[in-house]
Motif scaffolding. Structure first.
Motif, PDB file in Angstrom:
ATOM      1  N   GLU A  21       0.969  -1.128  -0.049  1.00 58.18           N
ATOM      2  CA  GLU A  21       0.068   0.123  -0.070  1.00 58.18           C
ATOM      3  C   GLU A  21       0.840   1.167   0.043  1.00 58.18           C
TER       4      GLU A  21
ATOM      5  N   THR B 172      -9.741  -3.069   0.810  1.00 64.06           N
ATOM      6  CA  THR B 172      -8.604  -3.148  -0.247  1.00 64.06           C
ATOM      7  C   THR B 172      -9.112  -3.568  -1.524  1.00 64.06           C
TER       8      THR B 172
ATOM      9  N   ALA C  41     -10.820  -0.685  -3.348  1.00 63.70           N
ATOM     10  CA  ALA C  41     -10.157  -0.110  -3.797  1.00 63.70           C
ATOM     11  C   ALA C  41      -9.534  -0.472  -5.089  1.00 63.70           C
ATOM     12  N   ALA C  42      -9.318  -1.764  -5.189  1.00 65.97           N
ATOM     13  CA  ALA C  42      -8.627  -2.629  -6.489  1.00 65.97           C
ATOM     14  C   ALA C  42      -9.460  -2.320  -7.659  1.00 65.97           C
TER      15      ALA C  42
ATOM     16  N   THR D 131      -9.138   0.840  -9.365  1.00 66.22           N
ATOM     17  CA  THR D 131      -7.946   1.127 -10.157  1.00 66.22           C
ATOM     18  C   THR D 131      -8.130   1.215 -11.663  1.00 66.22           C
TER      19      THR D 131
ATOM     20  N   VAL E  33     -10.806   5.301  -5.384  1.00 66.78           N
ATOM     21  CA  VAL E  33      -9.326   4.700  -4.991  1.00 66.78           C
ATOM     22  C   VAL E  33      -9.032   5.290  -3.697  1.00 66.78           C
TER      23      VAL E  33
ATOM     24  N   THR F 202      -8.641   3.277  -0.081  1.00 69.42           N
ATOM     25  CA  THR F 202      -7.110   2.971   0.063  1.00 69.42           C
ATOM     26  C   THR F 202      -6.940   3.278   1.676  1.00 69.42           C
TER      27      THR F 202
ATOM     28  N   ALA G 290      -0.584  -0.243 -10.425  1.00 67.98           N
ATOM     29  CA  ALA G 290      -1.809  -0.223  -9.573  1.00 67.98           C
ATOM     30  C   ALA G 290      -2.471  -1.449  -9.299  1.00 67.98           C
TER      31      ALA G 290
ATOM     32  N   LYS H 274      -2.312  -3.597  -5.364  1.00 67.30           N
ATOM     33  CA  LYS H 274      -3.535  -3.856  -4.875  1.00 67.30           C
ATOM     34  C   LYS H 274      -3.858  -5.369  -4.769  1.00 67.30           C
TER      35      LYS H 274
ATOM     36  N   SER I 232      -1.717  -6.609  -1.566  1.00 69.60           N
ATOM     37  CA  SER I 232      -2.373  -5.940  -0.383  1.00 69.60           C
ATOM     38  C   SER I 232      -3.464  -7.008  -0.068  1.00 69.60           C
TER      39      SER I 232
END
Length: 732
Positions: A374, A441, A444-445, A448, A577, A581, A661, A665, A668
């Protein structure tokens, strides 16, 4: 043998005998011993009293011997949080705000490549990597004054800001390309070279060295903020309120970069040499391609703010009133394993053994790896996302900085605070906190994929499109038949936007022979390479504040507008994102603090940040800079030396950013999942069981005695003490 006096006994048989030994009278010595014993007995009560007075004095706010009574009203966790929040905001404003905003500006001002600015951006994390272990280990020892370490660190950070602004004062005023005779087309001119070796360079290795040293000071000074600062808060507030306090602290740390983007962006609208040069007289504006903003002003401001914040920080004692009771009321949630049963380490030579004990904790290890992946994405995009927006969507540096600042405040700050609030609202145990990190996460992925959005490259004559004039055999790609007689080899990079919508390297390369200064813009005429369509009128420029001042032109010294419709779609997806994150950052920190023993926490945070920097934030700017340099389609050259990139391939840049990116991710998600899988709560038999921890006590059923009712479990403590005022108060 007879007794004489109360002081001792004398044997008459030995009186007067000359046996070579001297008779020793013990009576006087015994009396002296009695006097000394009596004096010592009288002194014993005063020693604890004096120690108590010294202890009380050391727990007061102040500096040295100056600890006035009126200052003690500020000796609370809320005031400590207040000043720590400002220190964290300044750190974010400088390192993640000002530095990232001025990356493209100092590239143009000093002729640097993205790899070089990546080294500059990475200097902060290099210093943090070197300083984290000793600072957290020494500053985290019992009796060590964490506020003193914090204050000295803020002062060091201010020194770094002053040094970062120094190169501006070491070079002459910036020369605006377009103001010299060589910048326009002069037919049949002889090309000359200015590489005589006697002119001092305005950029290069020396500028990089100064910036890197300044960043090293930034990194060393900021080291205590998010290690010792976090543990200082955690030690002086209850477990229930710790997540809220840390959420506020990290929210301000995220607001700091937003302030840096907004303030730094506004500074870039001021000309860099505004103290000695009037930009209006030069015919340039912030939208001009050769504009250099006042990048150095923000660093002078931050140095003054560091001085203001450091003084009150150093006034706080090493612990606040009530810290002992808070320590007694907290129950360990450390990962159950051999590492958690290790003895505490107190000597510096035992540091490797202490680190090995932490690394045997699998939950702590995988949380560190997740933080590294991250951190790599946050650090890389923080440094180069403004550059991506500038090149993809044809936005100038100040507008790109302002745009990022506007979305960073609600996304970064809101996500950080929301993460801490959710941990408190749902009363999550350590395993539940890690699952929250996994979920955030994953979302957030998905966001991206905003990097799929890309705009077509500028129609740049000789780079992305051909000249409308025939090419010249043996000449470079910027030379065509329409400008071959202009001898533009010595013309500096000063792109102009032609009336045909094409960008040209300079007015000379566009074949323009005359120039007009119209207010704060330069207009060019009689351009042999710019061919407008028949029956098409030339664009006109209206001088602001002057009536009937419309001037037609064939080229202007500003960037061309773009019809790309994806800017606001990209901004909206980037908001998602950032939000998710940063939503995981606060819970991840809370899980890290809970999965280790309390006496390991300062050192654990230090080890975590070492791995985050070594594996994430140190290589990130270098990796991002390398990928961005790969997407460059036109480099500046001076005296056979390659300088900054002048034009990027938007499609390649977008692909590289999307790839890095997504990979970051996915890593993570994997590491957060493994951290949850291997976590074993205290008393658990199953290696991957999820057992609620003891902080799920229902506050309404706590008493100042044994804990009798715990949600989803039972905690047995024969002589346990639960302080309801500490555990349940929302005001501590």
């Amino acid at each position: 043998m007879s007794s004489e006096g109360s002081g001792g006994v004398v044997n008459k048989a030995f009186e007067g005998a000359d046996d070579g030994f001297h008779t020793i009278d013990l009576r006087n010595n015994r009396q002296d011993d009695q006097h000394r014993t009596q004096a010592s007995t009288e002194a014993v009560p005063s020693s604890p009293k004096r120690a108590a007075l010294d202890e009380e004095q050391s727990l007061k706010c102040g500096w040295g011997m100056f600890r006035p009574t009126w200052l003690q009203r500020f000796r609370t966790a809320k005031w400590a949080l207040f000043w720590l929040c400002w220190a964290g905001a300044i750190q974010g404003m400088v390192v993640n705000g000002f530095v990232n905003v001025v990356i493209t500006t100092i590239e143009k001002r000093f002729g640097l490549r993205s790899m070089q600015t990546g080294v500059i951006a990475g200097g902060y994390d290099m210093a943090s990597f070197a300083c984290l272990a000793p600072v957290t280990y020494l500053g985290g020892r019992a009796g060590s004054s964490k506020p003193r370490w914090l204050g000295l660190g803020v002062l060091l950070m201010g020194t770094g800001s002053l040094l970062f602004a120094l190169p501006h004062f070491l070079v002459p005023n910036y020369r605006i390309a377009g103001n010299e005779a060589a910048d326009v087309c002069t037919p049949n001119r002889t090309s000359t070279s200015s590489c005589d070796g006697n002119v001092p360079a305005e950029g290069g290795a020396w500028a990089v060295a100064v910036f890197v040293v300044a960043q090293l000071l930034h990194g060393a000074g900021a080291t205590p903020l998010f290690t010792l600062g976090v543990t200082y808060i955690d030690e002086n507030v209850s477990k229930k309120m710790s997540s809220v306090y840390l959420g506020v602290y990290y929210t301000m740390a995220v607001v700091g970069p937003a302030m840096g983007y907004v303030i730094g962006g506004q500074m870039l609208t001021i000309y860099t040499d505004f103290l000695s040069v009037d930009s209006d007289a030069l015919g340039i504006t912030p939208v001009s391609s050769v504009w250099i903003g006042a990048w150095w002003v923000g660093f002078i401001l931050s140095a003054l703010l560091c001085l203001i914040v450091a003084i009150p920080l150093m006034a706080f004692p090493y612990e606040l009133p009530g810290a002992a009771e808070i320590r007694a009321s907290k129950v360990s949630e450390a990962h159950e394993g051999a590492a958690s049963k290790s003895a505490a380490f107190s000597a510096l030579h035992e540091l490797p053994q202490a680190a090995a004990a932490l690394l045997r904790n699998p939950t702590f290890l995988f949380l560190n790896l997740a933080g590294a992946s991250e951190g790599m994405l946050i650090s890389g995009f923080a440094a180069f996302l403004p550059k991506l927006i500038e090149n993809q969507f044809a936005v100038n540096a100040s507008d790109a900085a302002l745009l990022l600042g506007v979305i960073t405040v609600p996304a970064g700050g809101g996500g950080t605070f929301l993460g801490g609030w959710l941990v408190k609202r749902w009363r999550l145990a350590c395993a539940g906190i890690i699952k929250l990190c996994v979920a955030a996460t994953v979302v957030a992925a998905a966001f991206t994929f905003c990097f799929v959005l890309t705009c077509d490259d500028y129609p740049f004559a000789g780079v992305t499109v051909m000249y409308d004039s025939p090419s010249v055999p043996g000449a470079d790609h910027l030379t065509a038949l329409c400008n071959v007689e202009c001898a533009c080899a010595s013309a500096p990079y000063s792109p102009v936007c032609g009336a045909d919508g094409t960008v040209y390297y300079s007015a000379c390369h566009a074949g323009c022979t005359t120039r007009t200064l119209a207010g704060s813009a330069q207009l060019f005429h009689q351009c042999s390479c710019i061919l407008t369509k028949e029956n098409t009128t030339l664009p006109v420029y209206d001088i602001e504040g002057v009536t009937n001042s419309s001037i037609p032109y064939e080229a202007i010294n500003s960037i061309c507008t773009t019809d790309c419709p994806y800017l606001w779609v990209f901004v909206s997806l980037s908001f998602g994102v950032m939000l998710f994150t940063f939503l995981a950052t606060m819970p991840a920190l809370s899980a890290t603090l809970r999965c280790v023993r309390e006496d390991q926490r300062s050192f654990a945070l230090g080890i975590q940040w070492i791995k985050v920097r070594l594996l994430g934030t140190i290589p990130a700017p270098l990796l991002f800079g390398f990928l961005i340099d790969l997407s460059c389609s036109l480099w500046s050259t001076s005296c056979d030396k390659t300088g900054a990139c002048l034009q990027y391939d938007n499609i390649n840049m977008s692909r590289y950013m999307l790839g890095i990116a997504l990979v970051g991710k996915l890593c993570s998600i994997l590491f957060f999942f493994l951290a949850w899988w291997f976590y074993r709560p205290p008393g658990s038999k199953n290696g991957n069981a999820v057992v609620p921890s003891v902080d799920l006590v229902v506050c309404g059923e706590k008493t100042n005695g044994n804990v009798t009712n715990v949600a989803n479990g039972t905690v047995e403590r024969s002589n346990g003490y639960c302080n309801a005022a500490l555990e349940c108060s929302d005001h501590l």
